[in-house]
Design a protein around this motif. Sequence first.
Motif, PDB file in Angstrom:
ATOM      1  N   GLY A 110       0.812  -1.204   0.000  1.00  0.00           N
ATOM      2  CA  GLY A 110       0.000   0.000   0.000  1.00  0.00           C
ATOM      3  C   GLY A 110       0.843   1.250   0.000  1.00  0.00           C
ATOM      4  O   GLY A 110       2.078   1.202  -0.005  1.00  0.00           O
ATOM      5  N   SER A 111       0.151   2.368  -0.001  1.00  0.00           N
ATOM      6  CA  SER A 111       0.821   3.655   0.093  1.00  0.00           C
ATOM      7  C   SER A 111      -0.181   4.654   0.655  1.00  0.00           C
ATOM      8  O   SER A 111      -1.309   4.284   1.003  1.00  0.00           O
ATOM      9  CB  SER A 111       1.339   4.101  -1.265  1.00  0.00           C
ATOM     10  OG  SER A 111       2.197   5.223  -1.125  1.00  0.00           O
ATOM     11  N   SER A 112       0.211   5.915   0.749  1.00  0.00           N
ATOM     12  CA  SER A 112      -0.659   6.941   1.320  1.00  0.00           C
ATOM     13  C   SER A 112      -1.354   7.688   0.192  1.00  0.00           C
ATOM     14  O   SER A 112      -0.786   8.596  -0.401  1.00  0.00           O
ATOM     15  CB  SER A 112       0.168   7.901   2.178  1.00  0.00           C
ATOM     16  OG  SER A 112      -0.660   8.832   2.818  1.00  0.00           O
ATOM     17  N   TYR A 113      -2.558   7.290  -0.091  1.00  0.00           N
ATOM     18  CA  TYR A 113      -3.306   7.852  -1.210  1.00  0.00           C
ATOM     19  C   TYR A 113      -4.490   8.699  -0.750  1.00  0.00           C
ATOM     20  O   TYR A 113      -5.370   9.020  -1.535  1.00  0.00           O
ATOM     21  CB  TYR A 113      -3.807   6.726  -2.117  1.00  0.00           C
ATOM     22  CG  TYR A 113      -2.706   5.967  -2.823  1.00  0.00           C
ATOM     23  CD1 TYR A 113      -1.686   6.636  -3.478  1.00  0.00           C
ATOM     24  CD2 TYR A 113      -2.711   4.583  -2.860  1.00  0.00           C
ATOM     25  CE1 TYR A 113      -0.690   5.939  -4.150  1.00  0.00           C
ATOM     26  CE2 TYR A 113      -1.720   3.868  -3.527  1.00  0.00           C
ATOM     27  CZ  TYR A 113      -0.707   4.561  -4.167  1.00  0.00           C
ATOM     28  OH  TYR A 113       0.274   3.872  -4.836  1.00  0.00           O
ATOM     29  N   LEU A 114      -4.567   9.077   0.523  1.00  0.00           N
ATOM     30  CA  LEU A 114      -5.685   9.850   1.051  1.00  0.00           C
ATOM     31  C   LEU A 114      -5.420  11.345   0.918  1.00  0.00           C
ATOM     32  O   LEU A 114      -4.407  11.840   1.390  1.00  0.00           O
ATOM     33  CB  LEU A 114      -5.916   9.546   2.543  1.00  0.00           C
ATOM     34  CG  LEU A 114      -6.724   8.318   2.918  1.00  0.00           C
ATOM     35  CD1 LEU A 114      -5.978   7.051   2.552  1.00  0.00           C
ATOM     36  CD2 LEU A 114      -7.029   8.334   4.406  1.00  0.00           C
ATOM     37  N   PRO A 115      -6.347  12.086   0.307  1.00  0.00           N
ATOM     38  CA  PRO A 115      -6.212  13.550   0.308  1.00  0.00           C
ATOM     39  C   PRO A 115      -6.581  14.111   1.674  1.00  0.00           C
ATOM     40  O   PRO A 115      -7.272  13.465   2.467  1.00  0.00           O
ATOM     41  CB  PRO A 115      -7.233  13.996  -0.746  1.00  0.00           C
ATOM     42  CG  PRO A 115      -8.280  12.936  -0.718  1.00  0.00           C
ATOM     43  CD  PRO A 115      -7.565  11.646  -0.400  1.00  0.00           C
ATOM     44  N   SER A 116      -6.145  15.322   1.960  1.00  0.00           N
ATOM     45  CA  SER A 116      -6.498  15.955   3.227  1.00  0.00           C
ATOM     46  C   SER A 116      -7.953  16.412   3.193  1.00  0.00           C
ATOM     47  O   SER A 116      -8.557  16.589   2.123  1.00  0.00           O
ATOM     48  CB  SER A 116      -5.589  17.145   3.497  1.00  0.00           C
ATOM     49  OG  SER A 116      -6.001  18.265   2.728  1.00  0.00           O
ATOM     50  N   GLU A 117      -8.503  16.644   4.372  1.00  0.00           N
ATOM     51  CA  GLU A 117      -9.870  17.165   4.461  1.00  0.00           C
ATOM     52  C   GLU A 117      -9.977  18.568   3.872  1.00  0.00           C
ATOM     53  O   GLU A 117     -11.049  18.976   3.420  1.00  0.00           O
ATOM     54  CB  GLU A 117     -10.336  17.170   5.916  1.00  0.00           C
ATOM     55  CG  GLU A 117     -10.894  15.850   6.380  1.00  0.00           C
ATOM     56  CD  GLU A 117     -12.112  15.430   5.578  1.00  0.00           C
ATOM     57  OE1 GLU A 117     -13.198  16.000   5.760  1.00  0.00           O
ATOM     58  OE2 GLU A 117     -11.962  14.510   4.743  1.00  0.00           O
ATOM     59  N   ILE A 118      -8.878  19.303   3.866  1.00  0.00           N
ATOM     60  CA  ILE A 118      -8.898  20.642   3.274  1.00  0.00           C
ATOM     61  C   ILE A 118      -9.186  20.525   1.775  1.00  0.00           C
ATOM     62  O   ILE A 118     -10.020  21.244   1.223  1.00  0.00           O
ATOM     63  CB  ILE A 118      -7.569  21.372   3.544  1.00  0.00           C
ATOM     64  CG1 ILE A 118      -7.441  21.665   5.039  1.00  0.00           C
ATOM     65  CG2 ILE A 118      -7.460  22.643   2.721  1.00  0.00           C
ATOM     66  CD1 ILE A 118      -6.113  22.240   5.453  1.00  0.00           C
ATOM     67  N   ASN A 119      -8.484  19.599   1.102  1.00  0.00           N
ATOM     68  CA  ASN A 119      -8.753  19.374  -0.324  1.00  0.00           C
ATOM     69  C   ASN A 119     -10.175  18.890  -0.554  1.00  0.00           C
ATOM     70  O   ASN A 119     -10.871  19.334  -1.476  1.00  0.00           O
ATOM     71  CB  ASN A 119      -7.765  18.340  -0.888  1.00  0.00           C
ATOM     72  CG  ASN A 119      -6.389  18.904  -1.072  1.00  0.00           C
ATOM     73  OD1 ASN A 119      -5.834  19.476  -0.164  1.00  0.00           O
ATOM     74  ND2 ASN A 119      -5.821  18.716  -2.255  1.00  0.00           N
ATOM     75  N   ALA A 120     -10.617  17.945   0.285  1.00  0.00           N
ATOM     76  CA  ALA A 120     -11.950  17.373   0.107  1.00  0.00           C
ATOM     77  C   ALA A 120     -13.033  18.421   0.337  1.00  0.00           C
ATOM     78  O   ALA A 120     -14.058  18.440  -0.363  1.00  0.00           O
ATOM     79  CB  ALA A 120     -12.137  16.188   1.056  1.00  0.00           C
ATOM     80  N   ALA A 121     -12.831  19.319   1.309  1.00  0.00           N
ATOM     81  CA  ALA A 121     -13.813  20.374   1.571  1.00  0.00           C
ATOM     82  C   ALA A 121     -13.928  21.315   0.378  1.00  0.00           C
ATOM     83  O   ALA A 121     -15.033  21.701  -0.035  1.00  0.00           O
ATOM     84  CB  ALA A 121     -13.410  21.147   2.826  1.00  0.00           C
ATOM     85  N   PHE A 122     -12.790  21.697  -0.188  1.00  0.00           N
ATOM     86  CA  PHE A 122     -12.772  22.553  -1.375  1.00  0.00           C
ATOM     87  C   PHE A 122     -13.497  21.854  -2.525  1.00  0.00           C
ATOM     88  O   PHE A 122     -14.335  22.448  -3.214  1.00  0.00           O
ATOM     89  CB  PHE A 122     -11.323  22.863  -1.754  1.00  0.00           C
ATOM     90  CG  PHE A 122     -11.166  23.989  -2.727  1.00  0.00           C
ATOM     91  CD1 PHE A 122     -10.783  25.255  -2.294  1.00  0.00           C
ATOM     92  CD2 PHE A 122     -11.384  23.799  -4.083  1.00  0.00           C
ATOM     93  CE1 PHE A 122     -10.624  26.303  -3.197  1.00  0.00           C
ATOM     94  CE2 PHE A 122     -11.233  24.838  -5.000  1.00  0.00           C
ATOM     95  CZ  PHE A 122     -10.854  26.090  -4.548  1.00  0.00           C
TER      96      PHE A 122
END
Length: 382
Positions: A236-248
């Motif tokens: 695996g790897s770290s493929y999660l965007p931040s909540e800041i990106n998701a909110a935008f």
Amino acid sequence: MPKRQIEKVPFNRPHLTGNELQYVSRAIESGWISGDGEYTRRCNELLAKLTGAPKVLLTTSCTHALELSALLLDLKPGDEVIVPSFTFVSTVNPFVLRGAKPVWIDIRPDTLNLDECLIEGLISKRTRALVAVNYAGVACKYDQIREICDRHNIALIEDNAHGLFASYRGRPLGTFGELATLSFHETKNVTCGEGGALIINDPRHIERAEIIREKGTNRSRFFRGEVDKYTWVDLGSSYLPSEINAAFLFAQLEARERIQAGRRAIWERYHDELMDWAQDCEVWLPHVSPEYEQPYHMFQLLMPTNQSRDRLLAYLREREIYAVFHYLPLHQSKMGNKLGARAEECPVTVDVSSRLVRLPFYNGMSQQDQQRVIQELCAFVP
């Protein structure tokens, strides 16, 4: 007297729809700005609803969504993946990183998508997957492609970076492959600067996709209360965007109807007002068949020659209008040569790449700026 400064018309310009900063502030105030918080969940659910897919997972980019796809397929050195040469490098890199060999396929001269008539001639016993790119958000010929992939037991992946909100014969793009990917890069219809998503149409991939996306751990199951602790269980790897990106992004997705109406008006104005000039100058304008519902992602021209394309780009730039060319053939690149591509492959790709121009096109583009582009084009003689 000093020369009057001409306001430039950029190729792309970021645009706020209204709620982006409010939602970003809410995410920060919530105390959770790492991945898989409230806004990530809301984006995932909304995208699944819009596409009808069993599962959608936000990622940090479309590139990373494709890397997730390659990991889910367990690709190994020596495997082959059929992929267009006329695409961005992100379509190919994820599979090469797993050791797979790209097998280049040429494009159709009408939609600029892969030519489905060439697929069977490229299949070998090592072929594991085919990656179909929906260029400009116009669908590939999925009836034929799906039948070929099923008959040869080949995985179909859609690179749908351009195609959110588009459909083929009434069915949303991103739902024809076992897996599909989206992009929310700043040049896309809806954006968070950098971001993407993996669309999972085969439910067998859902649990493992969650694990790979979370660094190879079963952390998602832990948060759902399905296990009492989480641990490392897979690659695996770290493929999660931040909540800041998701909110935008969620603010932009909420405004999708307004965004799409604006983009349609820009696309149709280019098409209608450039038609006579294009006919007189033997310039190709995009034509979208009624069986395709396009997302109005871009507006491109095919100039008569490479020389006329280069002169047009220079002519517009002198007038502070920033049009661009698009993909260079990957099979002719330095990396393509390393991977054993032949110079004579993909002749339509080579020809199209040398003549294509993308016009300025972005959310919030004013009629005044667009009219300037149109007027300068109509004054240009190839």
